[in-house]
Scaffold this active site. Structure first.
Site, PDB file in Angstrom:
ATOM      1  N   HIS A  64      33.248  48.107  32.751  1.00  0.00           N
ATOM      2  CA  HIS A  64      31.911  48.452  32.250  1.00  0.00           C
ATOM      3  C   HIS A  64      30.812  48.251  33.293  1.00  0.00           C
ATOM      4  O   HIS A  64      30.981  47.555  34.285  1.00  0.00           O
ATOM      5  CB  HIS A  64      31.573  47.579  31.026  1.00  0.00           C
ATOM      6  N   ASP A  90      39.166  41.541  44.239  1.00  0.00           N
ATOM      7  CA  ASP A  90      38.620  42.013  45.517  1.00  0.00           C
ATOM      8  C   ASP A  90      37.902  40.884  46.258  1.00  0.00           C
ATOM      9  O   ASP A  90      36.976  40.265  45.741  1.00  0.00           O
ATOM     10  CB  ASP A  90      37.658  43.179  45.270  1.00  0.00           C
ATOM     11  N   ASP A 132      40.081  36.168  41.014  1.00  0.00           N
ATOM     12  CA  ASP A 132      39.338  37.393  41.272  1.00  0.00           C
ATOM     13  C   ASP A 132      40.185  38.294  42.175  1.00  0.00           C
ATOM     14  O   ASP A 132      40.970  37.788  42.972  1.00  0.00           O
ATOM     15  CB  ASP A 132      38.017  36.996  41.947  1.00  0.00           C
TER      16      ASP A 132
HETATM   17 MG   LIG Z   1      35.411  39.392  44.539  1.00  0.00          MG
HETATM   18 ZN   LIG Z   2      33.206  44.622  30.363  1.00  0.00          ZN
END
Ligand SMILES: [Mg+2]
Ligand SMILES: [Zn+2]
Length: 193
Positions: free
Chosen positions: A93, A12, A10
């Site tokens: 999205h 952030d 991941d």
């Molecule tokens: Mg995160």
């Molecule tokens: Zn997406």
């Protein structure tokens, strides 16, 4: 070529400091031990692949061009420290915010596993021998959906999630680590041949 194992990371709160929406490259702060973590993966031949939700695009907070510049800055900061990412996969999205084409119910916004599936097919990765490292329960769920292991880091939202909300986690992490480097050390220690 046999499929490689990967560590999905991941962005952030895990690889970089959680600062809210990163709408300028200058807001991106690589966490202190992240480059070393990536270098360790590079050294043992495990793919290092970033998987990140960036709904700020759907919400209109920043453009795809800004996201591209931010990620380019991430790549070059890591490169300066001798660390190489094998890929960066982004979900831009949001199911209910903003406008099409970014407002949509997609298959790639974590906790859904679309980014992992896309990376696996494009990079030739063995998901069952891979691990996802993240700071939120939604990261853990995405890993579980593809049969990968998961590690929760206590950076970013991780500490609060683990201390106060772990009873509500839909998926229990296979390991809890202080930060990305701790997570990577666990992955390397416990990997299967
Ligand atoms: Mg995160
Ligand atoms: Zn997406």
């Amino acid at each position: 070529m046999a499929p490689r194992s990967a560590v999905f990371i991941d962005r952030d709160g895990t690889l970089t400091e959680e600062v809210g929406y990163v709408n300028h490259p200058r807001r991106l702060r690589v966490l202190p031990r992240s480059a070393e973590a990536i270098r360790r993966l590079n050294g043992v031949g495990i793919a290092a692949v970033v998987v990140t939700n960036q709904a700020g695009i759907a919400r209109g907070y920043f453009s795809e061009e800004v996201l591209t510049a931010v990620n380019a800055s991430l790549v070059s900061q890591l490169k300066e420290e001798g660390a190489h990412l094998d890929g960066i996969y982004v979900c831009p999205h949001h199911p209910t915010e903003g406008r099409p084409p970014y407002r949509m119910v997609c298959d790639c916004r974590k906790p859904r596993p679309g980014l992992l599936l896309r990376a696996a097919s494009e990079l030739g990765l063995d998901l069952g021998r891979s691990t996802l490292v993240g700071d939120k329960p939604s990261d853990l769920v995405a890993a579980g959906a593809v049969g990968a292991r998961s590690v929760l880091v206590l950076t970013g939202y991780g500490l609060g999630e683990w201390e106060y909300r772990r009873d509500a986690f839909p998926v229990t992490p296979d390991h809890v680590a202080q930060d990305l480097l701790d997570a990577v050390e666990w992955v390397i220690r416990s990997r299967r041949p």
